[in-house]
Each structure stands twice: as C-alpha cells, then as structure tokens.
Enzyme design. Structure first.
Site, PDB file in Angstrom:
ATOM      1  CG  HIS A 127     -33.842  19.254   8.249  1.00  0.00           C
ATOM      2  ND1 HIS A 127     -34.525  20.434   8.375  1.00  0.00           N
ATOM      3  CD2 HIS A 127     -33.535  19.123   6.925  1.00  0.00           C
ATOM      4  CE1 HIS A 127     -34.634  21.006   7.187  1.00  0.00           C
ATOM      5  NE2 HIS A 127     -34.039  20.228   6.288  1.00  0.00           N
ATOM      6  CG  ASP A 182     -30.891  24.404   3.447  1.00  0.00           C
ATOM      7  OD1 ASP A 182     -29.856  23.759   3.193  1.00  0.00           O
ATOM      8  OD2 ASP A 182     -32.042  23.990   3.207  1.00  0.00           O
ATOM      9  CG  HIS A 235     -35.656  22.447   2.759  1.00  0.00           C
ATOM     10  ND1 HIS A 235     -34.655  22.008   1.905  1.00  0.00           N
ATOM     11  CD2 HIS A 235     -36.815  22.357   2.063  1.00  0.00           C
ATOM     12  CE1 HIS A 235     -35.194  21.646   0.757  1.00  0.00           C
ATOM     13  NE2 HIS A 235     -36.493  21.857   0.814  1.00  0.00           N
ATOM     14  CG  ASP A 242     -31.487  23.622  -0.234  1.00  0.00           C
ATOM     15  OD1 ASP A 242     -30.940  24.686   0.101  1.00  0.00           O
ATOM     16  OD2 ASP A 242     -32.046  22.864   0.580  1.00  0.00           O
TER      17      ASP A 242
END
Length: 787
Positions: A563, A600, A602, A687
């Site tokens: 990120h 992932d 995200h 995740d």
C-alpha cells in the site's frame, strides 16, 4: 449449369466500364465467334460451365457464378485476354521463341490483369464510400470513418504497386503472424494464418480459383473490414485452402459460422493442380482452435453442408440440425487427433483448448473399452491418447489421460501398451508429487522483524512473525529450506521508489516512542530500522536467487509494503518492499521484464502507482472487490507506455481458492506467457484466509496450497523457476500458521495438495466465469493471447 451468350455479353459490358479498350477487342471476338458458348450437348459433357476463347475452354466456377453473377466470367475473360495479349507481345519481340518458353510469362500476365482490374474496381468502390461519408455525415479528413476507409485504399494501392512476387506466403510466418501450425500430406509442415493481402497471395488465389473465393470476394473482404475473418491454410509456401467465418449473434447465443471453405482437394479433376491430403481437416482443426482461443462466448461452430460433404463433416463431429445446418460442439475422429497434435506442438498454451481436450479423454477411453468399436474409431482413439501423453504436450492433459488409463488399464486391450508408453514418456511420474525444484528454498526471516510497533496494540503486530517461526520449525520442512540473513536497505536504494523527503520523514521517527503517519500507520523506536531491514531482506533473497543459490524463496518480513506510495505511507505499510525489489533487480541485475502478482484481500495500490506508466513490470492484482483502499477497478489498466501492463481482477466477497485460481490460470498465466518475464515476484497476503479479521474471503489452508502450486507452475513454465514470495497482509495468527505451513510445503516441494484438485481449477469452464470475462474483455485489446 450452362453459360449463355448473354452472360458473356454482360461480362464484356461490365469490363467496358473500366477497361473500354479491352472490351472493344472482346466485343469484336464475340461478334466473330472467337468467343462463344458450346452447344448444349458438348456443355453437358463437362461438370463445369465454360465458354470458348479462341478455341480454348475457359472454365467458370459454378459456385462463384451462382453467388456473384458475372464476376467470375469477367475474370475468365480478362485472364484469357491477358495471356493472349502477352503472347502476341512476346512473339513480336522474339519471333523464334517457343510456346513453352513463353508459357509462364503469359500465365502471369493474365493473372496480373485480373488482379489490377479488380483492384481498380475495389478502389473506385472505396473512393465512392469516402465521398459518401464526407457528404452525408459532414465528415472531413481526420474523422475515424474517413481515416479507416483511406487506410484501406492505401492498402489497395500498396498491393497494386508491388511488382515482386517474393512476398506473401513465403514470409507469412512473420507478417501476418502464423496462428497455428500442423502437418498435412506426407508430413509437410502447414500454417494457418490470417489471409495476407499481398500481390503474391492474390496471384495464388486467382490461379487456384477456389470455390467462393474469387478475387473480387477477397478484395471485398478488405474494403468492408471483414478481412479479419478470412484465413488461409499454407504449406510449402503455397496456398492450400481458404476459410471465411462469420460471427452470428442472437440474444443469449453466439455461433461461429463457417460461411465458406474450399481447398485444393475440392478442385475438379483435370485442373492440373496438386492437392495435399488432410488439408480440410487441418483447416477445420485450426478453426476449432481459433474458436476456443479467441471466441470464449461462442457456443458452437456451425456451417451449411452440401450433401456430398456430409460424410466428411459427420466423421469429424458435426451433427445435423435442420435440413442443411450442421453444428460442432465436440470434435471427433481425425479432427480430434489433429487438434491434439497441433495443441501439443504449439508455442502457446491456451487453457480453454486444454480444458476442452481434457473433457474428450474419458470418451476416447470409453471407445477403447467397447470391444465392438470399429477399427477406424479404435485407431483414432489410440492416436489421440498417444498424443495426449506426448512429452511435448500439456501436463494437465497428460495427467488426465494417465489417471483414466490407470483406472481402465485392465479393461481395454491397449491399456498395458498405452501405460507403458506413458511411462516411457515420463508421464506416470506426474501422478504423484508436484515435480518442480529439488533445490532447497531460500527463506528470509529475522527476530528483528518483531521490533516494529513493539509494545503497541495493533493488528499488524510481532505475533505475525512468531507464527512464521512456528511454521518454519515444523519437522516436515526440515532440510528443505535455508535461511538468508537480511541486510539494511541503503537510503539511496529506498529512493528508487520513494521521494527523498518521504524517506527523511520516516528516518526522523527513529527512536521516538510513537509516531503516526495516518489513522492506520504508525511507527515506534525501531520501525525505521525494521522497515529498512524488510526491504533489505528482500534484496538479500533476490541476491540468493539471482546468484543460483536457489530458484525460489520466501521473504517473511514486516512491516508489509504494497500500500505504500512513493511519497507517503498507507495501510500499515512504510516502504513498498516488492516495488523496491523490482527496482533492485533492474539496477543490480539489469532485469528489464518483471512480473508482480499481488494476491491479497486488499488491492496493492502502492505497487500499481509505482509502475502504472511503464512496461518494465507487468502488475496483476487479485483482490476483494470494494475493500480497502477502494482502488483496483478493472478499468485501471495503466497509462502511456504502461497501458495494458496493469491488470486488476477484483473478486466478490466470499470468493474461494477456486475463484482466485481461475484468475491465475485463465488470466495471469496466458498474459505472463505473452510477456515472458525474467522473474516473478508475489506480494502474498494471508488475509484471504476464511477467518481473517480484515477481509471477507473464504480461502482455506488447502486452498492456499492450491494457489501456491499454480504460482510455482507458472514460474517453472515461464520464468525459469525464478519466483520470490513476499509476505504482505494477514491478520489472523492462526491463519498465518495454518496457511503458511501449507504454502511452505508447496514451495519446498513437500507434497500436500492433491494434483487432481489443482487440475479441477484448470478444467473450469471459462464461459461460466462472468467476472473474469469482464477482465478478459477489457484487456484483450492489449494481449493477443486473450483474443
């Protein structure tokens, strides 16, 4: 069908509109009887209609005449006139010359006249279309419609202006590209390609004069924009056959129709043109592969069959629907074996083709189980199974075949022989274990990674590294991995991705008890050093792989990085580790083509932003749709040089391993094959776990093993086995522990997941994957392999 004098007169009048001087001579010859039609009794003796030109029979293709009126008569008149005029010119220049010496030159002159005449006609048609476009729509130079028509006109002029015959099918393997390869006749290499509009290809087409495919039809394809559905079968630099397709679209239904197909084998006896056996099957096999690789929404292949061809089409899998309509869903007989052989020796692997062939294995084994199966069908079934297990072919197809042969080994007479052949090919070993790399796996981890956010209650905490340590200490991994000591990334190395101002801002937090960059991202006393150690740890892992110490490895590092943006932190991430790793490979090792796969929950928005405008990195992100940080939409595809090199695959909440696996196999895999990366980096989040606290995906530990197996296979096939996994998210400690163990078993080649479960993902029907089809449709303009 018998030609009449009025047909010839109509053709001469049509010629007169563009070549009045030629029409004048033809009218005189028609009046004097030098051009005439045979009497009814003589005409009935021939299977083909013809007229007489100075005593010679000028044959006219009946299918062309039926479909297009006098066009083939015009071309026959011009062909014979061109030969006559050239012969007279040569005799005037060289009165003592022999007819045999002049034959090739007169033949070429007639064909050239036909082509020039038809180009003039097509050019006039295009000029008329351009004028209408400007008049009706007020369109001017630079408008899309006018530019398109002008470009087609330029292509016609280019064909007209090229005098040499050394282009065309001879260099067709380069331009246009060969779509598929196979063999016909006595093992002659054959190519299937888009029809190359060159003077040479048109000369060959005119000489063959195949049913339906006269020069006017071919040029009409060019000027109307339908040339993309016109294909040629070529062998020995010579045209062997042509096929023209049409895409039929109805509500909830699409069909790919074979509008016209013709080969040398369909030419009448006495034409003097040699045909090669198997050309029709080769062209139909290529068409089937084109369907499966480029038209995933099409339900079936269809055609209108003539009575005399019904037996051939029935033998290769077509079945009748209505009086003349035939449809093909599954190939049979020689068509099936031809497709399998072409797929096995193809440079590209198309998942949709492999999936379809896998579905045919059971039926062929069943044929062999029937003792009363006719010899012809037994022979083709055996041939199919032999090709399916050939070392050059698909591993998935071989495994599917061997699995069924093992189950039916004692029930088919050929069972032992086929299984012995599979063993000789090394295919029986694929039923157990996963093959791959026997070298130990390089792993980066360090207790110092616990120091980030020490003493702070946070989801991204030191216990994630402790869970990793539990995984690596499992006895089943003993001896299968070795540790790599991480180093601190240098400050100048961090500026390969991040701005100097941002790097200084992070450095200033060193020694401070708590600093906050945003609501999610904080640092403590050791975070600056730990973040440098995370990036440097990945550098150390890449050094081990590039030096040959290992071919695969895993960097269990924190804080995560995908990120992190060039000028700020985000979503628990300080520095973008995987982006820094990519830049390290470029600066340290000169790697110019790298693939990053981000798996992932995200979206890896930071990595995307770093490489959004470059083609040096192919970035593929598979993530939960609508989750943090809200980016990663399908339409985000890159910009400038990077357009098409960012591929986002958002999946719905609750997606499982099979959904992510399909995205890897049907989307990431084919694009990676076309891109040819030198190495693959994987931003790997835990995740996706079914019980993760910050996501809604439903991947089990076994599902993680399946995904890892697919990634490793991709690296083996496309990047020389070089792959580095980098830990990103994952906020269930139990999930990291359980999923991490299954992942490391696969990475270390300690068999854990059933190969059959991995194969089930590969055998998925792409037509049912609506979300993935949206991604494919978005990116097929960038990647030919998705067409």
């Amino acid at each position: 069908m018998i030609l009449k004098r009025e047909h010839i007169k109509q053709a001469v009048d049509a010629i007169g509109k563009r070549r009045p001087e030629i029409a004048y001579t033809l009218n005189i010859m028609l009046g004097k009887g030098r051009i005439d039609v045979p009497c009814a009794s003589e005409a009935s003796e021939e299977k083909r209609p013809y007229f007489l030109f100075s005593g010679r029979k000028a044959f006219v293709n009946k299918y062309q005449f039926f479909n297009d009126g006098t066009a083939p008569v015009e071309q026959a008149l011009l062909l014979f006139y061109g030969e006559m005029a050239q012969k007279r010119a040569l005799l005037h220049q060289e009165p003592e010359g022999t007819p045999g010496k002049h034959a090739s030159q007169t033949d070429t002159a007639g064909l050239s006249l036909v082509i020039d005449y038809e180009i003039d006609r097509a050019a006039a048609d295009l000029n008329h279309r351009i004028a209408l476009a400007r008049q009706k729509g007020g369109e001017t130079e630079g408008s899309p419609r006018v530019d398109l028509l002008t470009h087609r006109l330029q292509r016609l002029e280019m064909i007209r202006s090229v005098d040499t015959l050394d282009e065309g099918f001879r260099h067709a393997s380069d331009d246009p590209p060969t779509l598929f390869r196979g063999v016909i006749g006595d093992e002659t290499k054959a190519m299937f390609m888009s029809f190359p509009f060159t003077r040479n290809s048109l000369m060959q087409s005119a000489r063959l004069n195949l049913d339906y495919f006269h020069i006017r039809f071919l040029l009409n394809c060019l000027i109307t924009g339908t040339e993309k559905l016109l294909f040629a079968g070529v062998a020995g630099e010579a045209l062997q056959g042509l096929i023209f397709l049409e895409l039929l679209t109805k509500p909830f239904y699409q069909s790919l129709e074979v509008k016209y197909i013709a080969t040398r084998g369909g030419l009448p006896e006495g034409s003097g043109i040699r045909s090669m056996k198997g050309t029709g099957t080769f062209i139909m096999a290529s068409t089937w592969m084109l369907w499966k690789s480029r038209f995933p929404n099409v339900k079936e292949l269809s055609l209108d069959s003539e009575i005399e061809a019904e037996r051939f089409y029935s033998s290769i899998g077509f079945h009748r629907r209505g009086l003349y309509r035939c449809v093909l869903t599954s190939p049979e007989g020689r068509l099936l074996t031809s497709i399998t052989a072409m797929s096995a020796f193809s440079k590209k692997r198309y998942p949709s083709i492999t999936h379809s062939l896998c579905n045919r294995v059971a039926g062929q084994v069943k044929l062999l189980r029937r003792r009363k199966t006719m010899n012809g069908k037994r022979s083709t079934a055996r041939e199919f199974l032999k090709i399916a297990i050939h070392p050059a072919g698909s591993d998935l197809l071989a495994r599917t075949t061997v699995r069924l042969l093992m189950k039916n080994r004692s029930r088919i007479p050929e069972g032992e022989a086929l299984f012995a052949l599979a063993k000789a090919f090394g295919r029986t070993a694929t039923q157990s274990g996963h093959g791959g790399d026997s070298m130990p796996v390089a792993v980066v981890t360090d207790r110092r990674y616990r120091n980030h956010l020490q003493g702070i209650a946070h989801l991204e905490n030191y216990r994630r590294i402790k869970a990793v340590e539990d995984v690596l200490s499992h006895r089943c991994l003993d001896g299968h991995w070795f540790g790599i000591a991480p180093r601190l990334a240098e400050i100048y190395e961090l500026t390969w991705v991040h701005t100097p101002e941002y790097v200084a801002k992070v450095a200033n937090t060193s020694g401070k008890k708590l600093s906050a960059f945003d609501f999610d991202t904080q640092t403590t006393e050791e975070s600056w050093a730990t973040a440098r150690l995370a990036a440097g740890g990945l550098f150390s892992l890449l050094d081990a792989i590039m030096s040959g110490m290992a071919r695969r490895g895993f960097a269990f590092i924190r804080p995560p990085g995908h990120h992190a943006l060039p000028s700020r932190s985000m979503g628990f991430c300080i520095f973008n580790n995987v982006a820094l790793g990519a830049r390290y490979l470029k600066h340290r090792y000169g790697v110019s083509k790298l693939m990053i796969i981000d798996i992932d929950a995200h979206h890896g928005n930071g990595t995307q932003e770093v490489f959004y405008d470059t083609d040096e990195v192919l970035f593929v992100s598979i993530h939960e749709s609508g989750s943090f940080p809200g980016t990663g939409r399908v339409e985000e595809t890159g910009r400038g040089k990077g357009e098409g090199y960012t591929i986002n695959i958002p999946l719905g909440k609750g997606s499982r391993a099979r959904d992510i696996g399909r995205a890897l196999y049907f989307m990431a895999g084919p694009v990676a094959q076309a891109y040819e990366p030198e190495m693959i980096l994987v931003s790997f989040g835990f995740d996706l776990f079914i019980h993760d606290r910050l996501a809604g995906m439903k991947v089990t530990p076994n599902g993680y093993a399946i995904l890892t197996a697919l990634l490793l296979e991709m690296a083996e096939r496309l990047a020389g086995g070089r792959i580095a996994f980098v830990m990103e998210g994952g906020y269930s400690i139990d999930g990291i522990r359980k999923c991490g163990l299954e992942v490391m078993k696969e990475v270390c080649n300690v068999s854990s997941v059933s190969r059959e479960k991995v194969d089930n993902i590969r055998k998925s029907d792409l037509r049912s994957l609506a979300g993935l089809k949206t991604v494919i449709n978005t990116h097929k303009k960038y990647w030919e392999v998705l067409q």
